[in-house]
Write a protein that holds these residues in place. Sequence first.
Motif, short mmCIF file in Angstrom:
data_model
loop_
_atom_site.label_atom_id
_atom_site.label_comp_id
_atom_site.label_asym_id
_atom_site.label_seq_id
_atom_site.Cartn_x
_atom_site.Cartn_y
_atom_site.Cartn_z
N TYR A 1 0.80 -1.14 -0.05
CA TYR A 1 0.14 -0.04 -0.02
C TYR A 1 0.93 1.44 0.15
CZ TYR A 1 -4.08 -2.90 1.24
OH TYR A 1 -4.86 -3.95 1.07
N VAL B 1 -1.47 7.02 2.77
CA VAL B 1 -3.05 7.43 2.60
C VAL B 1 -2.87 9.08 2.27
CG1 VAL B 1 -5.13 7.87 3.35
CG2 VAL B 1 -3.71 5.57 3.78
N ARG C 1 1.57 10.23 -0.84
CA ARG C 1 1.37 9.47 -1.88
C ARG C 1 1.99 10.15 -3.07
NH1 ARG C 1 -4.34 8.77 -2.14
NH2 ARG C 1 -4.46 10.90 -3.12
N GLU D 1 -4.12 -0.45 -3.49
CA GLU D 1 -4.79 0.49 -2.63
C GLU D 1 -6.07 -0.02 -2.11
OE1 GLU D 1 -5.20 2.36 -0.45
OE2 GLU D 1 -4.57 4.18 -1.73
N ARG E 1 -10.57 3.38 -2.21
CA ARG E 1 -9.84 4.72 -2.70
C ARG E 1 -8.97 4.49 -4.02
NH1 ARG E 1 -8.04 4.99 3.17
NH2 ARG E 1 -6.01 3.63 2.61
#
Length: 240
Positions: free
Chosen positions: A147, A150, A155, A177, A181
């Motif tokens: 991942y 956030v 990001r 993800e 999202r």
Amino acid sequence: MTTGTLYLIPNTLGDGDDAALAAVLPGPVRERAGMLASYIGENAKTTRAFLKRVGTTRPIQEIEIHELNVNTPAGEIDKLLAPLLAGIDTGLVSEAGVPAVADPGALLVRRAHERGIKVVPLVGPSSILLALMASGLNGQSFAFHGYLPVDANERTKKLRELEQISRKAKQTQIFIETPYRNRALLDALLATCAPSTLVCVAADLTLPSETIVSRAVSEWKKKPAPELHKRPAIFLLLAN
């Protein structure tokens, strides 16, 4: 005493009928999964549901199931090896795909090796490799990052970093993800990456709704993007 064998049991990538199950899990894998009297899974309820789908040679309520997930303390890992050390073959199953890859089972497998327990990986679907296969991006050199941050700024910073690594090493960068999202991540990719950077999105792999789109950022901006909301997806990029 001879130890049991730790079988790494693949799971499907989503719900489906018996035909879908047979398409992604070979018969010998389903047969082995149905024979085991001991299991380790992320959630006991979903592990039982998996066993019902593959079929078992004994009543499911007689199968011993222990949980291993992100909330399991590292100090509890060794306790999960007790059946194996007692000579009982045990299956490690993920919620989806293959165990120990983007999955909390890796530490258990490491501990098994340290204790001299035989580890046997069985064939099944890996969304990461399926996406890479279908992307047309570099399959000789690639990295999976799990991942991304956030926070939007973090990001974007990470995407720039991955694009730079990809350009320098000619290496495919792969990440995932949380399904709700997905669109935010795709928008960030298209806003951050160079027009010539190749981006692939692979959603609902092996399912009837499977969608795989691979094109340059400049082309992504010209054409409608597939609906990705709440669909498990893999994202890949390769900078030229």
